[in-house]
Design a protein around this motif. Structure first.
Motif, PDB file in Angstrom:
ATOM      1  N   ALA A 165       0.865  -1.073   0.090  1.00 39.00           N
ATOM      2  CA  ALA A 165      -0.035  -0.026  -0.046  1.00 39.00           C
ATOM      3  C   ALA A 165       0.833   1.219   0.082  1.00 39.00           C
ATOM      4  CB  ALA A 165      -0.886   0.038   1.210  1.00 39.00           C
ATOM      5  N   GLY A 166       2.104   1.032   0.665  1.00 38.47           N
ATOM      6  CA  GLY A 166       2.814   2.357   0.680  1.00 38.47           C
ATOM      7  C   GLY A 166       2.350   3.570   1.541  1.00 38.47           C
ATOM      8  N   ASP A 167       2.902   4.519   1.165  1.00 36.00           N
ATOM      9  CA  ASP A 167       2.357   5.799   2.002  1.00 36.00           C
ATOM     10  C   ASP A 167       1.765   6.864   1.011  1.00 36.00           C
ATOM     11  OD1 ASP A 167       3.361   5.011   4.503  1.00 36.00           O
ATOM     12  OD2 ASP A 167       5.493   5.042   3.773  1.00 36.00           O
ATOM     13  N   GLY A 168       1.323   6.284  -0.045  1.00 35.63           N
ATOM     14  CA  GLY A 168       0.602   7.200  -1.078  1.00 35.63           C
ATOM     15  C   GLY A 168       1.571   7.569  -2.144  1.00 35.63           C
ATOM     16  N   ASP A 169       2.805   7.184  -1.934  1.00 33.74           N
ATOM     17  CA  ASP A 169       3.770   7.507  -3.004  1.00 33.74           C
ATOM     18  C   ASP A 169       4.100   6.461  -3.813  1.00 33.74           C
ATOM     19  OD1 ASP A 169       5.245   6.078  -1.555  1.00 33.74           O
ATOM     20  OD2 ASP A 169       6.804   7.232  -0.960  1.00 33.74           O
ATOM     21  N   GLY A 170       3.303   5.292  -3.817  1.00 31.16           N
ATOM     22  CA  GLY A 170       3.605   4.260  -4.512  1.00 31.16           C
ATOM     23  C   GLY A 170       4.729   3.320  -4.375  1.00 31.16           C
ATOM     24  N   HIS A 171       5.175   3.638  -3.264  1.00 27.81           N
ATOM     25  CA  HIS A 171       6.265   2.565  -2.561  1.00 27.81           C
ATOM     26  C   HIS A 171       5.807   1.738  -1.340  1.00 27.81           C
ATOM     27  CE1 HIS A 171       9.171   4.693  -5.342  1.00 27.81           C
ATOM     28  NE2 HIS A 171       8.691   5.718  -4.747  1.00 27.81           N
ATOM     29  N   GLY A 172       6.391   0.732  -1.296  1.00 31.41           N
ATOM     30  CA  GLY A 172       6.139  -0.325  -0.322  1.00 31.41           C
ATOM     31  C   GLY A 172       7.023   0.031   1.122  1.00 31.41           C
ATOM     32  N   ASP A 173       6.661  -0.428   2.210  1.00 33.77           N
ATOM     33  CA  ASP A 173       7.215  -0.239   3.265  1.00 33.77           C
ATOM     34  C   ASP A 173       7.997  -1.344   3.772  1.00 33.77           C
ATOM     35  OD1 ASP A 173       7.663   0.863   5.818  1.00 33.77           O
ATOM     36  OD2 ASP A 173       6.097   0.000   6.867  1.00 33.77           O
ATOM     37  N   GLY A 174       9.458  -0.789   3.168  1.00 33.93           N
ATOM     38  CA  GLY A 174      10.439  -1.869   3.326  1.00 33.93           C
ATOM     39  C   GLY A 174      10.693  -2.289   4.912  1.00 33.93           C
ATOM     40  N   ASP A 175      10.653  -1.529   5.863  1.00 33.57           N
ATOM     41  CA  ASP A 175      11.252  -1.778   7.125  1.00 33.57           C
ATOM     42  C   ASP A 175      10.211  -2.658   8.015  1.00 33.57           C
ATOM     43  OD1 ASP A 175       8.968  -0.048   7.763  1.00 33.57           O
ATOM     44  OD2 ASP A 175      10.307   1.500   8.569  1.00 33.57           O
ATOM     45  N   GLY A 176       9.022  -2.992   7.155  1.00 39.07           N
ATOM     46  CA  GLY A 176       8.060  -3.903   8.090  1.00 39.07           C
ATOM     47  C   GLY A 176       7.196  -3.276   8.711  1.00 39.07           C
ATOM     48  N   LYS A 177       7.231  -2.067   8.984  1.00 40.67           N
ATOM     49  CA  LYS A 177       6.337  -1.526  10.274  1.00 40.67           C
ATOM     50  C   LYS A 177       4.913  -1.477   9.842  1.00 40.67           C
ATOM     51  CE  LYS A 177       9.481   2.294  11.914  1.00 40.67           C
ATOM     52  NZ  LYS A 177       9.686   3.696  11.809  1.00 40.67           N
ATOM     53  N   LYS A 178       4.528  -1.343   8.685  1.00 38.88           N
ATOM     54  CA  LYS A 178       3.249  -1.588   8.359  1.00 38.88           C
ATOM     55  C   LYS A 178       2.693  -2.962   8.740  1.00 38.88           C
ATOM     56  CE  LYS A 178       1.911   2.185   5.370  1.00 38.88           C
ATOM     57  NZ  LYS A 178       1.230   2.567   4.099  1.00 38.88           N
ATOM     58  N   LYS A 179       3.554  -3.768   8.684  1.00 42.07           N
ATOM     59  CA  LYS A 179       3.148  -5.336   8.945  1.00 42.07           C
ATOM     60  C   LYS A 179       2.727  -5.605  10.174  1.00 42.07           C
ATOM     61  CE  LYS A 179       5.516  -7.573   4.868  1.00 42.07           C
ATOM     62  NZ  LYS A 179       6.436  -8.338   4.272  1.00 42.07           N
ATOM     63  N   ARG A 180       3.242  -4.883  11.136  1.00 42.56           N
ATOM     64  CA  ARG A 180       3.114  -4.894  12.558  1.00 42.56           C
ATOM     65  C   ARG A 180       1.853  -4.114  12.908  1.00 42.56           C
ATOM     66  NH1 ARG A 180       8.736  -4.668  12.459  1.00 42.56           N
ATOM     67  NH2 ARG A 180       8.860  -2.285  12.997  1.00 42.56           N
ATOM     68  N   ARG A 181       1.027  -3.760  11.652  1.00 42.37           N
ATOM     69  CA  ARG A 181      -0.216  -2.988  12.049  1.00 42.37           C
ATOM     70  C   ARG A 181      -1.218  -3.929  11.594  1.00 42.37           C
ATOM     71  NH1 ARG A 181      -0.754   3.229  11.400  1.00 42.37           N
ATOM     72  NH2 ARG A 181       1.097   4.103  11.764  1.00 42.37           N
ATOM     73  N   ILE A 182      -0.874  -5.194  11.602  1.00 46.55           N
ATOM     74  CA  ILE A 182      -2.066  -6.137  11.481  1.00 46.55           C
ATOM     75  C   ILE A 182      -2.639  -6.713  12.787  1.00 46.55           C
ATOM     76  CG2 ILE A 182      -2.643  -8.533  10.171  1.00 46.55           C
ATOM     77  CD1 ILE A 182      -0.563  -7.667   8.074  1.00 46.55           C
ATOM     78  N   ILE A 183      -3.634  -6.716  12.718  1.00 47.29           N
ATOM     79  CA  ILE A 183      -4.280  -7.021  14.062  1.00 47.29           C
ATOM     80  C   ILE A 183      -5.266  -8.532  13.977  1.00 47.29           C
ATOM     81  CG2 ILE A 183      -5.764  -6.546  16.064  1.00 47.29           C
ATOM     82  CD1 ILE A 183      -3.278  -4.986  16.211  1.00 47.29           C
ATOM     83  N   LEU A 184      -4.868  -9.601  14.549  1.00 43.83           N
ATOM     84  CA  LEU A 184      -5.435 -10.880  14.483  1.00 43.83           C
ATOM     85  C   LEU A 184      -6.497 -11.033  15.642  1.00 43.83           C
ATOM     86  CD1 LEU A 184      -6.219 -13.375  12.628  1.00 43.83           C
ATOM     87  CD2 LEU A 184      -4.330 -14.521  14.080  1.00 43.83           C
ATOM     88  N   GLY A 185      -7.721 -11.596  15.247  1.00 43.03           N
ATOM     89  CA  GLY A 185      -8.367 -11.936  16.449  1.00 43.03           C
ATOM     90  C   GLY A 185      -9.651 -12.748  16.032  1.00 43.03           C
ATOM     91  N   GLY A 186     -10.543 -12.585  16.846  1.00 42.79           N
ATOM     92  CA  GLY A 186     -11.937 -13.427  16.927  1.00 42.79           C
ATOM     93  C   GLY A 186     -12.819 -13.418  17.970  1.00 42.79           C
ATOM     94  N   LEU A 187     -13.915 -13.722  17.709  1.00 41.76           N
ATOM     95  CA  LEU A 187     -14.796 -13.923  18.763  1.00 41.76           C
ATOM     96  C   LEU A 187     -15.479 -15.550  18.887  1.00 41.76           C
ATOM     97  CD1 LEU A 187     -15.061 -10.936  17.715  1.00 41.76           C
ATOM     98  CD2 LEU A 187     -17.415 -10.833  18.554  1.00 41.76           C
ATOM     99  N   SER A 188     -15.657 -15.975  20.107  1.00 40.21           N
ATOM    100  CA  SER A 188     -16.098 -17.356  20.508  1.00 40.21           C
ATOM    101  C   SER A 188     -15.287 -18.499  19.953  1.00 40.21           C
ATOM    102  CB  SER A 188     -17.537 -17.526  20.135  1.00 40.21           C
ATOM    103  OG  SER A 188     -18.036 -18.646  20.492  1.00 40.21           O
ATOM    104  N   GLN A 189     -15.443 -19.163  18.757  1.00 37.21           N
ATOM    105  CA  GLN A 189     -14.736 -20.138  18.230  1.00 37.21           C
ATOM    106  C   GLN A 189     -13.691 -19.404  17.514  1.00 37.21           C
ATOM    107  OE1 GLN A 189     -15.838 -22.968  14.949  1.00 37.21           O
ATOM    108  NE2 GLN A 189     -15.817 -24.690  16.608  1.00 37.21           N
ATOM    109  N   GLY A 190     -13.968 -18.594  16.625  1.00 36.42           N
ATOM    110  CA  GLY A 190     -12.970 -17.869  16.046  1.00 36.42           C
ATOM    111  C   GLY A 190     -11.911 -17.183  16.875  1.00 36.42           C
ATOM    112  N   MET A 191     -12.172 -16.960  18.005  1.00 35.79           N
ATOM    113  CA  MET A 191     -11.080 -16.551  18.796  1.00 35.79           C
ATOM    114  C   MET A 191      -9.932 -17.756  19.278  1.00 35.79           C
ATOM    115  SD  MET A 191     -10.940 -15.443  22.967  1.00 35.79           S
ATOM    116  CE  MET A 191      -9.682 -16.304  24.057  1.00 35.79           C
ATOM    117  N   ALA A 192     -10.659 -18.831  19.431  1.00 42.10           N
ATOM    118  CA  ALA A 192      -9.771 -20.227  19.476  1.00 42.10           C
ATOM    119  C   ALA A 192      -8.992 -20.544  18.237  1.00 42.10           C
ATOM    120  CB  ALA A 192     -10.678 -21.576  19.666  1.00 42.10           C
ATOM    121  N   VAL A 193      -9.276 -20.214  17.011  1.00 46.04           N
ATOM    122  CA  VAL A 193      -8.702 -20.696  15.859  1.00 46.04           C
ATOM    123  C   VAL A 193      -7.613 -19.766  15.725  1.00 46.04           C
ATOM    124  CG1 VAL A 193      -8.731 -20.776  13.243  1.00 46.04           C
ATOM    125  CG2 VAL A 193     -10.453 -21.837  14.700  1.00 46.04           C
TER     126      VAL A 193
END
Length: 334
Positions: free
Chosen positions: A131-159
């Motif tokens: 996605a980059g920062d609006g300049d067409g370039h990706g985020d090479g240092d991986g900071k954006k990848k650490r902006r991914i949140i995983l989660g779930g409710l009930s059985q979704g939380m278990a998985v």
């Protein structure tokens, strides 16, 4: 051949930029679009939805594939059959042939679902990185990848918890397995009204001082594998590091980040004290097991008076706490 799962349901960012992603798994008998619809009808104390609090966030709602439920004798959208799975801790297969058949059945659902979630996480990591920062370039240092949140409710939380443990295992792999290591690190985990599968097995291993075996329990016992494309991702990162070194720059190493350990992943678990479907004690057990596994930033909170017999998010308090947790995580990634 990969098992077929329904298309993931997505709420796209309402702003022009895409700076973060939240992946949420639904509970048993539901699906991604249904969970998204229910969240769109829920409000925080400010009168806004979760989506409105984070206009540059992409919300992803995967769906479990329909499975035959032994308990209800019908097809349900469920990530695994909990009745079969929990027999893992009690039934050691006294009948040789029958035991092998049941072992395959009880493992198949969780294995397939966790591997599907890992593919979704990796796909979304690449999408966010590009996605980059609006300049067409990706985020090479991986900071954006650490902006991914995983989660779930009930059985979704278990998985989702099992998937998070697999990502943690991948980060801990020594040489020579390092060549197949997944580099995606979660920015956080949020779970509600759920549990951790086979908690008694994990607690038994931890009681015996077998922390590493407990951490790798699902990978070793269920044969969970990582997405095939992560090897190509690893090669690309090695090429990036070689290029940086040739230019006299320090290589991009996760170890240089003081919070690089997968055990530093912030985790927020919550539950209804009056939940009639998944007892609150199961949520508390998940919280305690994660701490004993070595996770350093695990928070817990319970509520009373939620709709659906206590098996839904308490409005607005629980939603407010989730918003606060996400705000802190996304600010850390900036």
């Amino acid at each position: 051949m990969l098992p077929l799962f329904p298309p993931r349901h997505v709420y796209f960012p309402s702003s022009l930029s895409h700076t973060s992603t939240v992946i949420l798994l639904h509970g048993r008998g539901s699906n991604g679009p249904e969970l998204a619809s229910e969240l769109a009808e829920s409000r925080t104390s400010s009168g806004r939805t979760l989506f409105e609090h984070f206009p540059s966030c992409r919300w992803v709602f995967p769906s479990a594939r329909p499975r035959w439920s032994e308990e209800f004798c019908e097809e349900l959208g469920e990530w695994f059959d909990p009745v079969l799975l929990e027999e893992e801790g009690r039934d050691q297969g006294s009948e040789q042939g029958q035991g092998q058949d049941r072992d395959r059945a009880r493992r198949a659902g969780l294995k397939e679902s966790v591997e599907h979630v890992l593919r979704v996480v990796e796909d979304e990591a690449r999408r966010l990185d590009c996605a980059g920062d609006g300049d067409g370039h990706g985020d090479g240092d991986g900071k954006k990848k650490r902006r991914i949140i995983l989660g779930g409710l009930s059985q979704g939380m278990a998985v989702a918890l099992v998937a998070m443990l697999q990502l943690c295992c991948a980060q801990q792999e020594p040489e020579p397995e390092q060549k197949t290591k997944m580099r995606t690190r979660l920015g956080g985990f949020v779970g509600a009204m759920g549990w951790i599968p086979l908690a008694e097995k994990l607690q038994s291993l931890l009681d015996d001082g077998e922390q590493e075996k407990a951490l790798g329990f699902f990978k070793s016992n269920f044969g969970i594998s990582y997405p095939q494309h992560h090897q190509q991702q690893q090669q690309q990162q090695q090429q990036q590091e070689t290029s940086r070194e040739s230019k006299g720059k320090a290589p991009l190493r996760e170890s240089e980040n003081k919070d690089s350990s997968p055990f530093s992943t912030p985790i927020f678990l919550s539950h209804g004290e009056d939940d009639k479907w998944v007892d609150v004690s199961l949520g508390k057990t998940a919280h305690n097991v994660l701490i004993r596994l070595g996770f350093q930033n695990v928070s817990w909170k319970s509520y009373t008076g939620a709709e659906g017999d206590g098996h839904w998010l308490k409005e607005p308090e629980q939603l407010d706490d989730i918003v606060k947790f996400l705000e802190e995580r996304f600010n850390e990634g900036s």
